[in-house]
Design an enzyme around this catalytic site. Sequence first.
Site, PDB file in Angstrom:
ATOM      1  N   SER A 187       0.801  -1.094  -0.161  1.00  0.00           N
ATOM      2  CA  SER A 187      -0.055   0.041  -0.148  1.00  0.00           C
ATOM      3  C   SER A 187       0.706   1.127  -0.044  1.00  0.00           C
ATOM      4  O   SER A 187       1.932   1.132   0.475  1.00  0.00           O
ATOM      5  CB  SER A 187      -0.845   0.010   1.172  1.00  0.00           C
ATOM      6  N   LYS A 212       2.439  -5.098   3.410  1.00  0.00           N
ATOM      7  CA  LYS A 212       3.710  -4.128   3.428  1.00  0.00           C
ATOM      8  C   LYS A 212       3.175  -2.518   3.140  1.00  0.00           C
ATOM      9  O   LYS A 212       3.133  -2.232   2.095  1.00  0.00           O
ATOM     10  CB  LYS A 212       4.911  -4.425   2.709  1.00  0.00           C
ATOM     11  N   GLY A 265       0.486   1.805  -6.068  1.00  0.00           N
ATOM     12  CA  GLY A 265       1.912   2.791  -6.301  1.00  0.00           C
ATOM     13  C   GLY A 265       2.383   2.937  -7.637  1.00  0.00           C
ATOM     14  O   GLY A 265       1.510   3.084  -8.542  1.00  0.00           O
ATOM     15  N   SER A 266       3.449   3.015  -7.603  1.00  0.00           N
ATOM     16  CA  SER A 266       4.042   3.471  -9.300  1.00  0.00           C
ATOM     17  C   SER A 266       4.036   2.483 -10.163  1.00  0.00           C
ATOM     18  O   SER A 266       3.861   1.234  -9.958  1.00  0.00           O
ATOM     19  CB  SER A 266       5.480   3.833  -9.044  1.00  0.00           C
ATOM     20  N   THR A 267       3.766   2.747 -11.362  1.00  0.00           N
ATOM     21  CA  THR A 267       3.566   1.998 -12.751  1.00  0.00           C
ATOM     22  C   THR A 267       5.012   1.146 -12.709  1.00  0.00           C
ATOM     23  O   THR A 267       5.134   0.049 -13.144  1.00  0.00           O
ATOM     24  CB  THR A 267       3.406   2.995 -13.621  1.00  0.00           C
ATOM     25  N   GLY A 268       5.969   1.917 -12.508  1.00  0.00           N
ATOM     26  CA  GLY A 268       7.323   1.169 -12.725  1.00  0.00           C
ATOM     27  C   GLY A 268       7.693  -0.022 -11.769  1.00  0.00           C
ATOM     28  O   GLY A 268       7.709  -0.919 -12.376  1.00  0.00           O
ATOM     29  N   VAL A 269       7.263   0.253 -10.388  1.00  0.00           N
ATOM     30  CA  VAL A 269       7.263  -1.050  -9.608  1.00  0.00           C
ATOM     31  C   VAL A 269       6.497  -2.072 -10.144  1.00  0.00           C
ATOM     32  O   VAL A 269       6.562  -3.128  -9.861  1.00  0.00           O
ATOM     33  CB  VAL A 269       6.956  -0.369  -8.147  1.00  0.00           C
ATOM     34  N   GLU A 293      -3.493  -0.654  -8.937  1.00  0.00           N
ATOM     35  CA  GLU A 293      -3.872   0.766  -9.283  1.00  0.00           C
ATOM     36  C   GLU A 293      -2.448   1.555  -9.254  1.00  0.00           C
ATOM     37  O   GLU A 293      -1.873   1.576  -8.094  1.00  0.00           O
ATOM     38  CB  GLU A 293      -4.841   1.103  -8.352  1.00  0.00           C
ATOM     39  N   CYS A 327      -3.555  10.211  -6.504  1.00  0.00           N
ATOM     40  CA  CYS A 327      -3.384   9.495  -7.964  1.00  0.00           C
ATOM     41  C   CYS A 327      -4.448  10.153  -8.881  1.00  0.00           C
ATOM     42  O   CYS A 327      -4.466   9.959 -10.289  1.00  0.00           O
ATOM     43  CB  CYS A 327      -3.244   7.862  -8.038  1.00  0.00           C
ATOM     44  N   GLU A 426       3.708  12.228 -14.811  1.00  0.00           N
ATOM     45  CA  GLU A 426       3.307  12.352 -13.445  1.00  0.00           C
ATOM     46  C   GLU A 426       4.245  12.840 -12.274  1.00  0.00           C
ATOM     47  O   GLU A 426       5.346  12.507 -12.235  1.00  0.00           O
ATOM     48  CB  GLU A 426       2.840  10.723 -13.034  1.00  0.00           C
TER      49      GLU A 426
END
Length: 544
Positions: A187, A212, A265-269, A293, A327, A426
Site C-alpha cells: 500500500s 507492507k 503504487g508506481s507504474t514502474g514498480v 492501481e 493519483c 506524473e
Amino acid sequence: MQFGDFYYPLPANEPVLQYAPGSKEKAALKAALKQLKSEKIEVPMYIGADEVHTANKSTMHPPHQHKHVLGTYSEGDAGHVKKAINAALKAKDKWANLSWENRANIFLKAADLLATKYRFQMVAATMHGQSKNAYQAEIDSACELIDFLRFNVHFLSEIYRQQPISVAGIQNRVEYRPLEGFVLAVSPFNFTAIGGNLPTSAAMCGNVVVWKPAHTQVYSAQLFMRILKEAGLPNGVINLIYVDGPVLGEECFNHPDFAGVHFTGSTGVFNHMWKTIGENMSKYKSYPRIVGETGGKDFVLIHKSANPDVVVAALLRGAFEYQGQKCSAASRAYLPSNIATEIKKKMVAELKEMKMGSVEDFTNFVNAVIDEKSFDKIERYIKNARKRDSGAKVIAGGKCDKTEGYFIEPTVIETTDPYYVTMCEEIFGPVLTIYVYDENKFDDILKIVDNTSPYALTGAIIAQDRYAVELATNKLRNSAGNFYINDKPTGAVVGQQPFGGARASGTNDKAGSILNLYRWLSARTVKEVLTPVTDYRYPFLQEK
C-alpha cells in the site's frame, strides 16, 4: 453446524464530519492531535501472534515539521518476510473455514471502532503522519476506510448468494473459496483507507495476507492494525511488516504459495512485479492474481460553454487538495481561448488567498508534501519550467521551502506546447499545467487529451453544452477509468464511484465495488445428480 443464509444489506456511506467552529468534533480532534504529538511511540511489526521489535529503528516525522519525532518503527529483513509468510500459511486453513458471519463481523466491528472510539485518533494520526488537513484526513482515514469495510461485507454477501440454475433431477451450486496460498498487499503513503482496504478486502474473502505499507504511512497503518486486533482478527490472518521493496519481492515472488498481489503504487514498480511474477510462473501452485492501481496524469477539459467559476473551483480543489498527492489529482487542464484569460485571472487571485502550513492550524488548506525525495523531484519540475527556453512559464506559486517542513506552494504552469513535460509526466505534487486551445477546435483537443499520457485513471469535462459533454464522454472512453462531468476528477466515494483506471494506470479492478472482491475468490462448481443414469446409451442410438 450452522443453519441460515446470513446476508448483509447495503450500508449507507459514513457521514463526513465538518469540524466547524465550536463543534464537538473539532475540539476532540484538536485534543487527539495534541495527545499524539506529545507521545513518542515504538511501533513493532505484527507477525502471527508476535509483536516483533528489531534493533534497526527508523524514525517517523510529520512532513510539515520534519524535526519533530512521532516515534520509531522496527525495520525488518528477509527473515521477517519468511516468518510473515509462514504465519499466514499457518493461519490459513482455520481462517478459510471460519463461518462467513464470524469473518464478516470482525470487519464490521472494526468499522464501528473506527467510527466511534478511534475516529479522532485515526484522523489525527493521518494528519500528523501524512500531512493531511482535517477534512482530507476525515474523508480518507475515517469515512472511506469505514465504507470499504462495510460495503465490502455487503458486496461479498452478494457474491455468495449468486448461484447457478438447477433443473429437474440435478442440483447445482457454486462455492467461493479463498485463493490457494497467501496474498501480498503493498500500500502507498497517500491514503490511509487504501492501506486498510488492500489487506482487508482479500482477508475478508478468507485469504491470509502479508501487508507492507509505505514507510511514510506506518504511523497510521499500525493504528489500523491494532484496531483490527481489537475487533477480533485472529493471529496470522494479516501480518504487518516494514521491509524494503526488493527484499519483500525476493521472498514473496519466489514462494510456491504466492497466490496474488494487491498493489497501489508506481507504474514502474508494478511493471517490475508483473515481469518477475511472469518469469517465476513455474514455481507457483496456481496463476497468481495481479491487481494494481498505479499512476495517473489526470485531465480537466474545459469547453467554451463552461462556467468559469465552476472551472476555477474544480481546478483548485482537484489539483491542490492534499498537495496534489492523489493519483486522481488534476494535473493537466485544457482551457478554451474564449474564457482562458478569465479563468487564469480568477485562479491566480484565489491562490493568493490559499493558506499553507501545519495541519494543526485548521485555516491551512495546503500542507507539506510527504518527504524530501518527493520535494526535490517536484522542485526540479518547477525550476525547469522557469528556464527561458522551456516553452513554459510559472503564472502562480512556485516557491519551495524545506527548512521546517516540505512545503511547495500550489503552482500553476502555463505552456504553449500540449506535449510539454509537465503535461505528460506524473509529478505527484501541487503542480497544475494549463494549455490554452482554440475554442473552435474542440475535436482536435479531444485527440490531444487522449494521446498525451500513457495513463488512464481519472478525467473531467466541464461544459454546459450537452453535445460537447456527450462527444467528450465518447471520445475519451478509454482515457479515464473514472470520468467526471462538471466536477473535479477526485473524490471517488465507495459504493458510488468504484475507483480504478486502465492503460498504465492499472488493472481497473475497481476498489470499492463488487468487482474487486471477485479477484480474491476462486469458485468451485458442484453438480449433484439426484437420480443417476444406469445406462450409457442415448436415445439417438436407437433406429427403431
